[in-house]
Structures are given as structure tokens and as C-alpha cells.
Design an enzyme around this catalytic site. Structure first.
Site, short mmCIF file in Angstrom:
data_model
loop_
_atom_site.label_atom_id
_atom_site.label_comp_id
_atom_site.label_asym_id
_atom_site.label_seq_id
_atom_site.Cartn_x
_atom_site.Cartn_y
_atom_site.Cartn_z
N LYS A 1 -5.85 -13.33 -24.57
CA LYS A 1 -5.48 -13.24 -23.19
C LYS A 1 -3.93 -12.85 -23.03
O LYS A 1 -3.42 -13.87 -24.18
CB LYS A 1 -5.86 -14.41 -21.92
CG LYS A 1 -5.86 -14.02 -20.53
CD LYS A 1 -7.44 -13.07 -20.38
CE LYS A 1 -7.72 -12.25 -19.01
NZ LYS A 1 -8.76 -11.48 -19.07
N LYS B 1 -17.04 -14.89 -23.80
CA LYS B 1 -17.79 -14.09 -22.78
C LYS B 1 -17.94 -12.64 -24.14
O LYS B 1 -19.22 -12.17 -23.03
CB LYS B 1 -17.07 -13.60 -22.25
CG LYS B 1 -17.26 -12.39 -21.57
CD LYS B 1 -16.13 -12.28 -20.16
CE LYS B 1 -15.47 -13.04 -19.48
NZ LYS B 1 -13.91 -12.06 -18.58
N ASN C 1 -10.99 -5.14 -6.41
CA ASN C 1 -11.44 -4.48 -7.40
C ASN C 1 -12.89 -5.07 -7.67
O ASN C 1 -14.30 -4.37 -7.25
CB ASN C 1 -10.99 -4.19 -8.86
CG ASN C 1 -12.03 -3.28 -10.63
OD1 ASN C 1 -12.87 -4.19 -10.80
ND2 ASN C 1 -11.98 -2.36 -10.10
N LYS D 1 -9.91 -9.73 -28.24
CA LYS D 1 -10.52 -8.22 -27.00
C LYS D 1 -9.85 -9.16 -25.09
O LYS D 1 -10.34 -10.48 -25.83
CB LYS D 1 -11.54 -8.50 -26.25
CG LYS D 1 -11.39 -6.71 -25.66
CD LYS D 1 -11.63 -5.66 -26.10
CE LYS D 1 -11.65 -4.76 -25.10
NZ LYS D 1 -10.14 -4.78 -23.98
N THR E 1 -17.05 -4.16 -14.10
CA THR E 1 -16.63 -5.86 -13.62
C THR E 1 -17.86 -6.00 -12.49
O THR E 1 -18.67 -6.71 -12.25
CB THR E 1 -15.97 -6.25 -13.32
OG1 THR E 1 -14.98 -6.25 -14.54
CG2 THR E 1 -16.01 -7.43 -13.23
#
Ligand code: NAD
Length: 429
Positions: free
Chosen positions: A105, A93, A220, A69, A189
Site C-alpha cells: 500500500k 486479500k 465508488n 500489489k 469492487t
């Protein structure tokens, strides 16, 4: 001395922290090597009829815990090295917050601001054609990252569905709500970082209304964490974007700054009452000055590598909450630690985004739509549990929070790798 690449820096830190986790050498070795890295040249028909080629990457770093992911970044500085580093951090993470995912990624070396909307759509679809067999709902699930957004995720999902002739909302997260996206993904986030910050404040017995915060990066992540912290009484005394920073001893009203930024594309020290905005007392400072302000909490929320061994000595904050990925270079860790600064590391502090991405994937696979309250309460539960696991290990083992986060994650990954058999098992048969 030649400067280390981002991936080298990430590997040095991994090796150093893995030595604290008492891992088998084979496990450490497995984590030093990305599983798969694919580079593709994407041909793009431009609006003027010409054809241009863009380098695109996807790294599936490690899938011990589940399908990989990680986001897709559209940025001029994207390169293989950066993608590998980011995918390693995603691996750690996902393990820290206990998600059934490995790390990945992707990215394209492009300045998306120079593309027309139609070129951007063609590039997004070309990315999926290039990686159509590399990604998949059970294999590798992309999401937005720097300069990619929900609309781009929607195009990418549509392209994947058209290639594979199937309905597959679970192939990508961060989609528009109408296409199967999750409520609560937009501020996840910042909210995750906010929850970690509140936990830290509780542990330190600090008083919320005494806390002074500086935030580097007003996108963001930076906007939402600043907004939420201001709502509970903290003072956001400094904030910045790529153009520069502003400082006010009395703190800023974050919604006013955000509205102004949406309209003028600049950070201005204003207070708005409905549509009437007035300039408040503040000073203009540089991003470098922001990093060394005498505040309680510093939140880097922009780029990798902003805190180095050169400027770490100037940092006066009592705590750093890393929303950006890799804002503190490994070379600066010792300096920061020796000053007694508490660092809530990126692999924990910015994990709220991937956590709600996981909720989106679960909803898509089960044909469900969760309410905002359900998303936010499950995010809170996961973030607080992960923070406390890390905090407890740091207290009992005498580790920094970063060390403890890596130890927690590496032990989880290690148990899976060991279950398949390491040297010890094969020698004793
Ligand atoms: P964004 O593009 O929305 O915002 C980035 C902000 O940083 C912008 O305000 C930009 O002006 C500012 N900036 C750029 N260069 C700067 C510089 N040199 N100095 C100061 N400010 C600068 O990005 P975002 O989604 O908020 O992501 C920010 C960081 O957080 C990135 O490192 C990203 O990888 C990380 N992150 C984001 C998410 C997420 O879900 N948004 C999740 C995990 C990690």
C-alpha cells in the site's frame, strides 16, 4: 487506556486468527513484520512559485505469493501506521481470492482537493520519482485508492516509463482504458461485494425482494453495490456520505441519487425521470443512526474503524458486508459475533477491485484487451469460488467468515514460507 493504532489493531486480529490456522510460529512471526517500508519527502513546486514538502509512503508487506500489489491513497490522514495496516490487509486479500500477488500500500499525506490540477500532476509524478526503484511490474504494482483515480495512474505510468526508458503498462493498474486499463475496473469492487452478498443471501435462503439494505459511504464502492443490489430487487433504505445520511422505508432509486450527487455534490432523497427530479418521502438521519438501523444487510463503504465496541451493541443488521477496509475494529468482533451477525469480511467482500487489477496486469503482460463480458465472467468465477471456499471452511470448522477467510489465506501463504524451510527442517538435517 491509550487507543490502539490501526496497525496494532490489524496485528492483534492477525495474531488471534493465526492461532486458529495451525501455523508454524516462524510463519506467524514472518507475517508480523512488514518486509519493506519506505518514507520519502516529496518536494512540490506550487503554482505560486513556492515549494512545499509532502510525506509519502510505500509499504511492501509480504511477497511470498508474488509481486506486491496495493493502491496509493492521497488523503490528509495518511501516515505510516495506516499504510502498514492497509498493506497487511492487501496481503491477506490477495491470498483469499487466490491471486499471485503479495500485499502493499502507499500514500501521500495531502488534501488533494486543495491542489490545482497541475500541482496534482506534479505530485503524482514526484511520487513515482521517489519510489521509482521500489515499484515495478515484477516487484510492486500500485493502483488507485481513496482520492486517486485513473488519470493519476496514467501520469504515474508515464513517469515510470520515462525514468526507466521503457514501455511498462504493467507497472500500475486502474489506468485509463486508452493507456492499457481494463474494462470493468470501475465497478469491480462494488460488483465483487454484490456477488458475495448474493451468495450470502442464497446460503441464508433469504428472498431478494424482502432484503433491506443500508449503505454507509456513497463513493465508488458504495454506489455500485447499491445500484446492483437494487437492480435485483433489494430495497436500499438508507445511504450516506460524509455530510450525513438519508432514510426511506420504501427504498431509494440509486441512479437518481447518484446523478443528483454528481451535480449538487450532496446526497438528496430524489427520484429522477430523465432530467426531471422530484423529492421523495424520506428522513435525514446521522451516519451513526444509519449503522444501527433495523435492516437485513449493512454495508460500510466509507472509512476504517466506524464500528467500535461502543456502537457494536446497537447494530441490528443480520449481516454486514465490509466494502471499506477495516470498518469493524478488532475490539468489536466478539460483540458482533455474539449477536450472530454474519460478517463478509473486507479481505473477501472488497477483493473485486484487486481481482480486476490482476486481470489488467495479465492483459498488459500479454498484449491483450479482454471484453467486458470476459472480465465480468472471470470476476464472477473468482469471487464465487473464494466465497464458497470461505463459507465451506466456516461451516465445517465452526468459524466465523472472517476467521475462515484468514485461515484460507494464511494457509496459502504459510505453504510458501514453509517450502523455504522452517526450524523443523533445519533441526532434522
Ligand atoms: P470514495 O472516495 O469513492 O467514496 C467514499 C465515500 O465515503 C464518499 O461518498 C464519502 O463522502 C464517504 N464518506 C467519507 N467519510 C465519511 C463518513 N465519515 N461517514 C460516511 N461516509 C463518509 O472511496 P471508495 O473507493 O468507494 O472507497 C471506500 C472504501 O472502500 C475505502 O475504505 C476503501 O479503502 C475501500 N475500498 C475501495 C476499493 C475501490 O476499488 N474503490 C477497493 C477496496 C477497498
Amino acid at each position: 487506556m491509550t487507543q490502539q493504532s490501526t496497525f496494532e489493531d490489524a496485528l492483534f486480529r492477525l495474531k488471534s486468527l493465526a492461532s486458529l490456522a495451525d501455523l508454524k510460529p516462524e510463519v506467524i512471526e514472518a507475517l508480523l513484520h512488514p518486509k519493506q517500508m519506505l518514507e520519502v519527502s516529496l518536494p512540490l513546486r506550487m503554482d505560486d512559485g513556492s515549494k512545499k514538502y509532502f510525506s509519502a509512503y510505500r509499504c511492501r508487506y509480504n511477497n511470498a505469493l508474488g509481486p506486491t500489489k496495493g493502491g496509493i491513497r492521497f488523503h490528509p490522514n495518511v501516515n505510516q501506521d495506516e499504510v502498514k495496516a492497509l498493506s497487511l490487509w492487501m496481503t491477506i486479500k490477495c491470498a483469499v481470492v487466490g491471486l499471485p500477488f503479495g500485499g502493499a500500500k502507499g500514500g501521500v499525506t495531502v488534501n488533494p482537493k486543495q491542489l490545482s490540477p497541475m500541482e496534482l500532476e506534479r505530485l503524482s509524478r514526484a511520487y513515482v520519482r521517489g519510489f521509482a526503484d521500489f515499484i515495478g511490474p515484477h516487484l510492486d504494482i500500485p493502483a488507485p485508492d481513496v482520492y486517486t483515480n485513473a488519470r493519476i495512474m496514467g501520469w504515474m505510468m508515464a513517469e515510470y516509463e520515462s525514468i526507466h526508458r521503457t514501455h511498462a503498462p504493467d507497472v500500475i493498474t486502474g489506468k485509463p482504458i486508452e493507456l492499457g486499463g481494463s474494462l470493468g475496473r470501475d465497478d469491480a469492487t462494488g460488483r465483487g461485494a454484490y456477488l458475495c452478498t448474493l451468495e450470502l443471501i442464497k446460503k441464508m435462503n433469504w428472498t431478494l425482494t424482502d432484503i433491506r439494505v443500508a449503505v454507509q459511504g456513497f463513493g465508488n464502492g458504495g454506489y455500485h453495490v447499491a445500484r446492483l443490489l437494487q437492480q435485483v430487487g433489494c430495497k436500499i433504505v438508507a445511504i450516506s456520505d460524509s455530510q450525513g445520511a438519508i432514510y426511506s422505508e420504501n427504498g431509494f432509486d440509486i441512479e437518481s441519487l447518484w446523478e443528483e450527487k454528481q451535480q449538487s455534490k450532496q446526497i438528496k432523497g430524489v427520484y429522477c425521470n430523465d432530467s426531471i427530479c422530484e423529492i421523495i418521502e424520506h428522513s435525514a438521519i446521522t451516519n451513526e443512526q444509519l449503522l444501527s438501523l433495523d435492516v437485513d444487510i449493512l454495508i460500510p463503504a466509507a472509512l476504517e474503524g466506524v464500528i467500535t465496541k461502543h456502537n457494536a451493541v446497537n447494530i441490528k443488521a443480520k449481516a454486514i458486508v465490509e466494502i471499506a477496509n477495516g470498518p469493524i475494529l478488532f475490539e468489536a468482533d466478539d460483540i458482533i459475533n455474539s449477536k450472530g451477525i454474519h460478517v463478509v469480511p473486507d479481505v473477501l467482500a472488497n477483493a473485486g477491485g484487486v481481482t480486476v487489477s490482476y486481470f489488467e496486469w495479465v492483459q498488459n503482460r500479454g498484449g491483450q484487451s479482454w471484453s467486458l463480458e470476459q472480465v465480468q465472467s472471470q470476476l464472477k468465477e473468482k469471487m464465487i469460488a473464494a466465497f464458497n471456499d470461505v463459507w465451506t471452511l466456516s461451516e465445517t470448522g465452526g468459524h466465523t467468515l472472517r476467521e475462515a477467510a484468514y485461515i484460507c489465506a494464511l494457509r496459502k501463504i504459510s505453504r510458501v514460507i514453509e517450502a523455504q524451510g522452517t526450524r523443523q527442517y533445519f533441526l532434522t538435517r
